[in-house]
Design an enzyme around this catalytic site. Structure first.
Site, mmCIF file in Angstrom:
data_model
loop_
_atom_site.group_PDB
_atom_site.id
_atom_site.type_symbol
_atom_site.label_atom_id
_atom_site.label_comp_id
_atom_site.label_asym_id
_atom_site.label_seq_id
_atom_site.Cartn_x
_atom_site.Cartn_y
_atom_site.Cartn_z
ATOM 1 N N ALA A 234 67.327 164.396 -34.955
ATOM 2 C CA ALA A 234 67.824 165.754 -34.728
ATOM 3 C C ALA A 234 67.818 166.506 -36.048
ATOM 4 O O ALA A 234 67.715 165.903 -37.119
ATOM 5 C CB ALA A 234 69.230 165.701 -34.153
ATOM 6 N N LYS A 235 67.926 167.802 -35.941
ATOM 7 C CA LYS A 235 67.897 168.657 -37.135
ATOM 8 C C LYS A 235 69.007 168.282 -38.125
ATOM 9 O O LYS A 235 68.812 168.338 -39.335
ATOM 10 C CB LYS A 235 68.012 170.128 -36.740
ATOM 11 C CG LYS A 235 66.805 170.967 -37.093
ATOM 12 C CD LYS A 235 65.654 170.945 -36.115
ATOM 13 C CE LYS A 235 65.945 171.157 -34.705
ATOM 14 N NZ LYS A 235 66.253 172.306 -34.061
ATOM 15 N N ARG A 236 70.142 167.831 -37.576
ATOM 16 C CA ARG A 236 71.258 167.508 -38.477
ATOM 17 C C ARG A 236 70.961 166.261 -39.325
ATOM 18 O O ARG A 236 71.678 165.952 -40.269
ATOM 19 C CB ARG A 236 72.564 167.337 -37.695
ATOM 20 C CG ARG A 236 72.526 166.180 -36.734
ATOM 21 C CD ARG A 236 73.849 165.939 -36.018
ATOM 22 N NE ARG A 236 73.645 164.935 -34.983
ATOM 23 C CZ ARG A 236 73.132 165.191 -33.792
ATOM 24 N NH1 ARG A 236 72.839 166.420 -33.445
ATOM 25 N NH2 ARG A 236 72.931 164.218 -32.917
#
Ligand code: GLU
Length: 292
Positions: A234-236
């Site tokens: 994920a982007k995080r």
């Protein structure tokens, strides 16, 4: 026409896992002489500017596509027409259940939690009139079967549960499962390559395609990219977008090609050695580089 596709939701930047799936969809389509189409799934979760960035990232890794980019927001009349056809065939009913009521109701045997137990399937006209005063109805498919099988180039014959899934949400927005099927049929898409998180949705979609009178596509649900903790990337997770990797001097294309066991600097070069049968069967674990 015969085509494959990549269908991103413009909710944010694509990360290397999404780009890897897009590259695989392109390779699969081109290898089999198909057109390759891009469809932006913008009925929901739209972030301004995300679509332009996604298309520019797809171009940046060397992907090309045929014809103009299609957008679901322009196709509402097609989804309405499909619902009307299913209504005429007696395959649609109104549902007034909240998400919570569905989760709390006992599910049918062998169906995963959250499957629709059919609560509103048998409501009388008077009961429906009454319930309409409480909240707007969602429309559900009268599936009439509990399982449906699909053919998948990676998973073989895959049979999965099917419930009376939503066709149009209570707020009037066409459901993802309906839009995908109508679009794939209208666009002549007969090959669907996408992440294996969507494998369990494929039986519903294939059933719906069949009810709407089109042959389901052949599927290839490819392994996803995971982070070091084994969760879906994920982007995080940090440096996972093209721009973030470029800022750390990492060539995302090389990284993705390497993760597929392929060598080359452009998608066309990879085509020479791409063989779906030799694709890694395991998810790709990507440990994003940390900022120094
Ligand atoms: N728009 C969906 C997503 O970004 C993909 C749908 C599909 O490939 O069928 O997850």
């Amino acid at each position: 026409m015969s085509a494959g596709r990549f269908a991103p939701s413009p909710s944010g930047d694509l990360h290397v896992g999404n780009l890897r799936t897009a590259l695989l969809a392109w390779l699969w389509a081109r290898r089999s002489g198909r057109d390759f189409l891009i469809r932006v799934e913008d009925l929901d979760r739209v972030r301004p500017g995300a679509e332009q960035q996604q298309l520019s990232d797809l171009r940046a890794i060397g992907l090309d596509w045929d014809g103009p980019v299609e957008r679901q927001s322009r196709r509402r009349n097609r989804y309405d027409a499909a619902v009307a056809r299913l209504q005429d065939a007696g395959r649609v009913y109104e549902c007034f259940c909240t998400r919570r009521e569905i989760l709390e109701a006992p599910t049918a045997p062998h169906h995963p939690p959250g499957s629709y137990p059919g609560t509103c399937r048998g409501l009388s006209a008077a009961e429906r009139d009454d319930r309409r005063t409480e909240r707007p109805a969602a429309l559900r498919l009268r599936a009439a079967v509990a399982v449906f099988a699909i053919e998948d180039e990676i998973h073989g014959t895959y049979e999965g549960p099917v419930d009376d899934f939503v066709l149009r949400r209570g707020d009037g927005v066409p459901a993802y499962n309906l839009a995908v099927v109508v679009d794939d049929a209208d666009q002549g898409i007969d090959q669907v390559v996408r992440g294996d998180d969507l494998l369990s949705s494929a039986p519903r979609q294939a059933l719906l395609a069949t009810l709407l009178g089109t042959a389901p596509p052949t599927y290839a649900h490819v392994p996803l990219a995971l982070n070091r903790a084994g969760q879906r990337l994920a982007k995080r997770d940090g440096a996972v977008t093209l721009a973030e990797l470029a800022a750390r001097d990492i060539d995302a294309f090389e990284l993705i090609a390497g993760s597929l066991g392929l060598a080359g600097t452009t998608p066309t070069e990879l085509l020479r050695t791409f063989d779906p049968a030799r694709l890694p069967a395991e998810p790709w674990v990507f440990d994003p580089p940390r900022q120094c």
